[in-house]
Enzyme design. Structure first.
Site, PDB file in Angstrom:
ATOM      1  CG  HIS A 120      -1.912   0.979   1.383  1.00 60.58           C
ATOM      2  ND1 HIS A 120      -1.672   2.273   1.793  1.00 60.58           N
ATOM      3  CD2 HIS A 120      -3.241   0.903   1.141  1.00 60.58           C
ATOM      4  CE1 HIS A 120      -2.824   2.939   1.809  1.00 60.58           C
ATOM      5  NE2 HIS A 120      -3.785   2.143   1.419  1.00 60.58           N
ATOM      6  CD  GLN A 157      -6.881  -4.785   3.974  1.00 63.21           C
ATOM      7  OE1 GLN A 157      -7.837  -5.505   4.244  1.00 63.21           O
ATOM      8  NE2 GLN A 157      -7.023  -3.538   3.579  1.00 63.21           N
ATOM      9  CG  ASP A 189       0.491  -2.613   6.226  1.00 63.76           C
ATOM     10  OD1 ASP A 189      -0.522  -2.815   6.930  1.00 63.76           O
ATOM     11  OD2 ASP A 189       0.473  -1.902   5.207  1.00 63.76           O
ATOM     12  CB  CYS A 234      -3.628   3.150  -1.687  1.00 61.89           C
ATOM     13  SG  CYS A 234      -4.869   4.405  -1.390  1.00 61.89           S
ATOM     14  CE  LYS A 236      -7.340  -0.470   6.166  1.00 56.55           C
ATOM     15  NZ  LYS A 236      -8.054   0.001   4.989  1.00 56.55           N
TER      16      LYS A 236
HETATM   17  N1  7TS Z   1      -1.772  -0.949   4.578  1.00 57.94           N
HETATM   18  C1  7TS Z   1      -2.667  -1.739   3.990  1.00 57.94           C
HETATM   19  C2  7TS Z   1      -2.292  -3.133   3.605  1.00 57.94           C
HETATM   20  C3  7TS Z   1      -3.956  -1.247   3.742  1.00 57.94           C
HETATM   21  O1  7TS Z   1      -4.845  -2.049   3.160  1.00 57.94           O
HETATM   22  C4  7TS Z   1      -4.284   0.073   4.129  1.00 57.94           C
HETATM   23  C5  7TS Z   1      -5.626   0.663   3.808  1.00 57.94           C
HETATM   24  C6  7TS Z   1      -3.310   0.834   4.776  1.00 57.94           C
HETATM   25  C7  7TS Z   1      -2.065   0.287   4.979  1.00 57.94           C
HETATM   26  C8  7TS Z   1      -3.587   2.209   5.276  1.00 57.94           C
HETATM   27  O2  7TS Z   1      -4.503   2.159   6.316  1.00 57.94           O
HETATM   28  P1  7TS Z   1      -5.081   3.497   6.981  1.00 57.94           P
HETATM   29  O3  7TS Z   1      -6.149   3.007   7.894  1.00 57.94           O
HETATM   30  O4  7TS Z   1      -3.953   4.168   7.680  1.00 57.94           O
HETATM   31  O5  7TS Z   1      -5.612   4.328   5.852  1.00 57.94           O
HETATM   32  N2  7TS Z   1      -6.248   0.099   2.712  1.00 57.94           N
HETATM   33  C9  7TS Z   1      -7.339   0.566   2.063  1.00 57.94           C
HETATM   34  C10 7TS Z   1      -7.948  -0.148   1.016  1.00 57.94           C
HETATM   35  O6  7TS Z   1      -7.556  -1.217   0.587  1.00 57.94           O
HETATM   36  N3  7TS Z   1      -8.983   0.568   0.593  1.00 57.94           N
HETATM   37  O7  7TS Z   1      -9.084   1.680   1.304  1.00 57.94           O
HETATM   38  C11 7TS Z   1      -8.062   1.696   2.232  1.00 57.94           C
END
Ligand code: 7TS
Length: 412
Positions: free
Chosen positions: A129, A209, A206, A370, A232
Site C-alpha cells: 500500500h 488487512q 503492515d 493505493c 478495519k
Molecule cells: N496498509 C494496507 C495493507 C492497507 O490495506 C491500508 C488501507 C493501509 C495500509 C492504510 O490504512 P489506513 O487506515 O492508515 O488508511 N487500505 C485501504 C484499502 O484497501 N482501501 O481503502 C483503504
C-alpha cells in the site's frame, strides 16, 4: 487457494444483527457491503460504547485527579491491555495508540529512521500500500538510504529467491504487508522475519488487512513492529496501533513533542516520559482508543478460525461464479489468500462497473487501491475489488453476481 476446514458452524444471520448499517438500503436496494478492505462496518456494541463515552465519561486522560479523568484514563489503559492480549504482545507499554496504520508506519520511518545512515538499505515489496512505500521514500531522501523492492510473480506471490538476493548486512529494515489489500495474498512473513533477523535487520509488518481475518501473535512471529488500523477491525476511524519491541522503542527518539510525552521540561533540557507515553504526544483519540478496545473484545469472542473458514468459502464461491463471465480475469491467484477478490473484465473500465453496481446497492471498491506500482506491474489502471468480512453471505454474492451480469450487459 488453500481452504481450511469449512464445516465449522457459523451463524452469520445472527452476527449480521449486530451490525445496523448492514440493514440499510442504498439506491432503493438492500445494501450489499463488499468494501471491507477499505473499512469495516461497526457492531452495535462499538456504536453504543462511543455514545456512552461522550454521554457519560468524556474527560481528558493521564492528567486529572478528578473522577472522570481517572475513569477515562482507566478505560483507555484497559483498552490497551485488551489489544495487548489480542496480539499477544509481552508488555502493554509495547502497544502504542496511533491514528492508524499509516500513522504507525510514519512513526517508525521518522523515529527509527533517525538512527539510519547513508547507504543503509530498506526492503519493501511490490504489493505494498502507498502508506508502506512513501514514508520509506521520504526517509531515503532525508537520510540517503536505499529502497529495494521484492518483486512478485504473476500470481501475486513474493519472489522469495529475489528476497534472499536483496537481503544483506546493509539491510536495516524489511517492511512488508502481512496480507495484500489488493490481491489478498498472505505473505510468508515468518520466513521473512527469520531471514531478516539472521541478516541483522529489523522487520515491520503492515497488519492492516490481517488482524481481522487471521490470528496474529507478535511473540510467535517475533516481528519487531506490527501496525494496524482500528476502523478495519470493526472499531472507529482515527485510531490504530503500533506494536514495537520495548528494547527497540527505548532506543528510538520521540516522533512528536508535546504534552504527555515528557518527564520534565525546562528551557534548557527536556527529558522524555516512559513507554508508551514517549510516543503519544498530545491529547489522543480517547474515545477511539477505548472503543477500539470494545471492537477487539467483540472480535475476541469470535472463533477466528471459523471466521477464516467462512470468509474463504465466500471468496471461493465468488471466484467460481466470476470465472463464468467472458473476459474475466482474477487479479491475485496466490496459493495462500484471504477473502479479497480483485478482478478486471476485458474492454471494460473498473470505474464503470463500480458505478453501475452502486446503482444496484452494491459497495465494492474500484481503482488502484493505493497500490499504483502493483497496477503498473499488471499493466492495468485498476481492478474491481470485492473484499469480504465475516458478516457477508453467499446470498449477497448471488445478488452481486446478478448485478454484475446486468452491468456488463449494459457496458458491452
Ligand atoms: N496498509 C494496507 C495493507 C492497507 O490495506 C491500508 C488501507 C493501509 C495500509 C492504510 O490504512 P489506513 O487506515 O492508515 O488508511 N487500505 C485501504 C484499502 O484497501 N482501501 O481503502 C483503504
Amino acid at each position: 487457494m488453500i481452504r481450511d476446514d469449512i464445516s465449522i458452524p457459523f451463524d452469520v444471520q445472527k452476527i449480521r444483527e449486530d451490525f445496523p448499517t448492514l440493514l440499510r438500503s442504498v439506491n432503493g436496494k438492500d445494501l450489499v457491503y463488499f468494501d471491507n478492505g477499505a473499512t469495516s462496518q461497526k457492531p452495535q456494541v462499538v456504536i453504543d460504547a462511543i455514545n456512552d463515552y461522550y454521554t457519560n465519561n468524556n474527560s481528558n486522560i493521564h492528567r486529572g485527579v478528578h473522577f472522570l479523568s481517572q475513569l477515562a484514563t482507566s478505560q483507555y489503559e484497559e483498552a490497551r491491555k485488551i489489544i495487548q492480549e489480542y496480539i499477544n504482545a509481552p508488555l502493554s507499554e509495547e502497544v502504542l495508540f496511533t491514528k492508524g496504520t499509516t500513522d504507525s508506519i510514519n512513526l517508525v520511518a521518522s523515529s527509527l529512521g533517525e538512527l539510519f545512515s547513508e547507504g543503509d538499505e530498506i526492503i519493501i515489496s511490490a504489493m505494498e500500500h502507498h502508506s508502506n512505500i512513501v514514508p520509506w521514500q521520504m526517509l531515503c531522501e532525508r537520510k540517503g538510504c536505499i529502497l529495494k523492492v521484492i518483486p512478485i510473480s504473476e500470481s501475486g506471490e513474493l519472489k522469495m529467491d529475489e528476497f534472499d538476493r536483496l537481503l544483506s548486512n546493509k539491510t536495516k529494515l524489511v517492511s512488508v504487508t502481512h496480507i495484500s489489500n489488493t490481491l489478498g495474498t498472505i505473505n510468508p512473513i515468518e520466513e521473512i522475519i527469520k531471514k531478516t533477523h539472521a541478516a541483522g535487520g529489523y522487520v515491520m509488518i503492515d497488519g492492516a488487512q490481517s488482524v481481522q481475518h487471521i490470528p496474529v501473535d507478535v511473540q510467535a512471529l517475533d516481528c519487531d513492529f506490527f501496525a494496524f488500523s482500528g476502523h478495519k477491525v470493526f472499531g472507529p476511524t482515527g485510531v490504530g496501533i503500533l506494536y514495537g519491541k520495548k528494547e527497540i522503542l527505548d532506543q528510538m527518539p520521540p516522533y512528536q513533542g508535546g504534552g504527555d510525552m515528557i518527564a520534565k521540561v525546562t528551557f534548557e533540557k527536556t527529558t522524555y516520559n516512559e513507554l508508551p507515553h514517549k510516543f503519544e504526544a498530545g491529547t489522543p483519540n480517547i474515545s477511539g482508543g477505548i472503543c477500539l478496545g470494545t471492537a477487539i473484545s467483540y472480535l475476541s469472542e469470535m472463533d477466528l478460525s471459523a471466521i477464516h473458514a467462512h470468509e474463504m468459502e465466500l471468496a471461493a464461491y465468488a471466484e467460481e461464479k466470476l470465472l463464468q463471465f467472458e473476459g474475466m480475469r482474477i487479479v491475485g491467484t496466490a496459493q495462500r489468500k484471504t477473502s479479497v477478490v480483485s478482478f478486471v473484465v476485458d474492454g471494460i473500465h473498473p470505474f464503470d462497473v463500480g458505478t453501475l453496481l452502486d446503482k444496484q446497492g452494491i459497495a465494492v471498491r474500484t481503482g488502484h487501491h493505493c497500490t499504483q506500482p502493483l497496477m503498473d506491474f499488471y499493466q492495468i489502471p485498476g481492478t474491481i475489488r470485492a473484499s469480504f468480512a465475516f458478516y457477508n453471505t453467499k446470498e449477497e454474492i448471488d445478488v452481486f453476481i446478478k448485478a454484475l451480469e446486468r452491468s456488463l450487459n449494459m457496458l458491452r
